[in-house]
Scaffold this active site. Structure first.
Site, PDB file in Angstrom:
ATOM      1  N   TYR A 197      77.871  23.598  16.515  1.00 45.78           N
ATOM      2  CA  TYR A 197      78.256  23.881  15.124  1.00 45.78           C
ATOM      3  C   TYR A 197      79.382  24.913  15.029  1.00 45.78           C
ATOM      4  O   TYR A 197      80.046  25.004  14.000  1.00 45.78           O
ATOM      5  CB  TYR A 197      77.065  24.388  14.313  1.00 45.78           C
ATOM      6  CG  TYR A 197      75.911  23.429  14.168  1.00 45.78           C
ATOM      7  CD1 TYR A 197      76.004  22.103  14.592  1.00 45.78           C
ATOM      8  CD2 TYR A 197      74.713  23.853  13.611  1.00 45.78           C
ATOM      9  CE1 TYR A 197      74.935  21.236  14.466  1.00 45.78           C
ATOM     10  CE2 TYR A 197      73.639  22.989  13.473  1.00 45.78           C
ATOM     11  CZ  TYR A 197      73.744  21.681  13.914  1.00 45.78           C
ATOM     12  OH  TYR A 197      72.676  20.836  13.786  1.00 45.78           O
ATOM     13  N   HIS A 218      70.228  19.053  22.192  1.00 45.19           N
ATOM     14  CA  HIS A 218      70.768  18.551  20.920  1.00 45.19           C
ATOM     15  C   HIS A 218      70.785  17.024  20.864  1.00 45.19           C
ATOM     16  O   HIS A 218      70.411  16.416  19.846  1.00 45.19           O
ATOM     17  CB  HIS A 218      72.179  19.111  20.724  1.00 45.19           C
ATOM     18  CG  HIS A 218      72.635  19.127  19.307  1.00 45.19           C
ATOM     19  ND1 HIS A 218      73.561  20.026  18.828  1.00 45.19           N
ATOM     20  CD2 HIS A 218      72.301  18.361  18.243  1.00 45.19           C
ATOM     21  CE1 HIS A 218      73.771  19.800  17.534  1.00 45.19           C
ATOM     22  NE2 HIS A 218      73.019  18.791  17.169  1.00 45.19           N
TER      23      HIS A 218
END
Length: 272
Positions: free
Chosen positions: A47, A105
């Site tokens: 992110y 992830h």
């Protein structure tokens, strides 16, 4: 709403997702959420905002033990040395001594799952992380991790909302006592004008998004992490917890198409 208890951690059912939030905007959003009562903040190395999340937490008067922090390792960093390097970078950016939950992830086709989980377990043994999670794992990957390797998975974070059925994965995880964390719980804003949800919302003096969020959180073993940058949206998501959906509402939601997957990158696994 009581937190979910999993693998020794207490996971607040409603968290703040921070994907696509950056810099000062991200910091302000996390500060606002903590001020409103959020205690579950979700970020990831990919992110690019762990420094902003960390700054917000560092500036908070809350005790560290009262904030659940999740971060994630990207799918091209799953070799043991790469996991360690990614995690050390994340920890430094977050300005923390530990994270509550470290997730894979996305799975990678060439990952050595045994070596990967062994590395994560060592970080847990060192008390650098409190629990291990996965994200975007399908049923076959979950079975390999849980049944073949015996990995102590605290949760699987997956896309889940009123327009996407996740019953097979949810049922399997429930049989193992493992919760689901729903990302994109509001279908990336696509539910705001949804006619059937709007009709339910009018009945309850709520919004379609609040109806969709409460539908998720009414399910056993499900947490949700809607992205909400504006304070008003954060507050609205908290207020969704007060909604009382009835059987008629649930029947309407059950009748909606459930095949709308919004997150499906080229490197995704084969979905069940």
């Amino acid at each position: 709403m009581n937190p979910l208890q999993t693998q020794g951690i207490s996971l607040p059912r409603l968290g703040l997702g921070t994907f696509r939030m950056q810099g000062d905007d991200c910091r302000a959003a996390v500060e606002s959420a903590l001020d409103l009562g959020y205690r579950h903040i979700d970020t990831a190395a990919m992110y690019g905002n762990e420094d902003a999340v960390g700054a917000a937490i560092a500036g908070s008067t809350l005790a560290r033990k009262d904030i659940h922090v999740t971060t994630k390792v990207w799918h091209d960093q799953l070799a043991p040395a790469a996991i360690k390097a990614s995690f050390e970078t994340s920890l430094a950016k977050l300005q923390l001594d530990y994270v509550d939950l470290l997730m894979v992830h996305w799975p990678a086709k060439d990952m050595d799952m045994s070596a990967m989980f062994d590395t994560l377990l060592k970080l847990k043994e060192q008390k650098r992380i409190r629990a291990i999670g996965v994200s975007n794992f399908n049923l076959s990957l979950l079975r390999s991790a849980i049944e073949d390797i015996g990995a102590p998975i605290a949760c699987n974070q997956i896309e889940y909302h009123v327009l996407l059925d996740q019953t097979p994965v949810r049922s399997y995880l429930a049989s193992k006592g493992i919760p689901v964390v729903a990302y994109c719980p509001l279908a990336q804003g696509k539910l705001a004008e949804h006619p059937q949800l709007a009709a339910i919302a009018v009945k309850h003096g709520a919004t379609p998004a609040q109806v969709a969020l409460k539908w998720l959180l009414d399910q056993d073993g499900v947490a949700a992490i809607p992205k909400a940058q504006r304070r008003a949206s954060q507050q609205a998501n908290l207020q969704a917890l007060q909604l009382q959906l009835d059987e008629a509402d649930r029947r309407i939601i059950a009748s909606l198409p459930k095949d709308r997957r919004l997150v499906n990158p080229a490197f995704a696994p084969a979905w069940d």
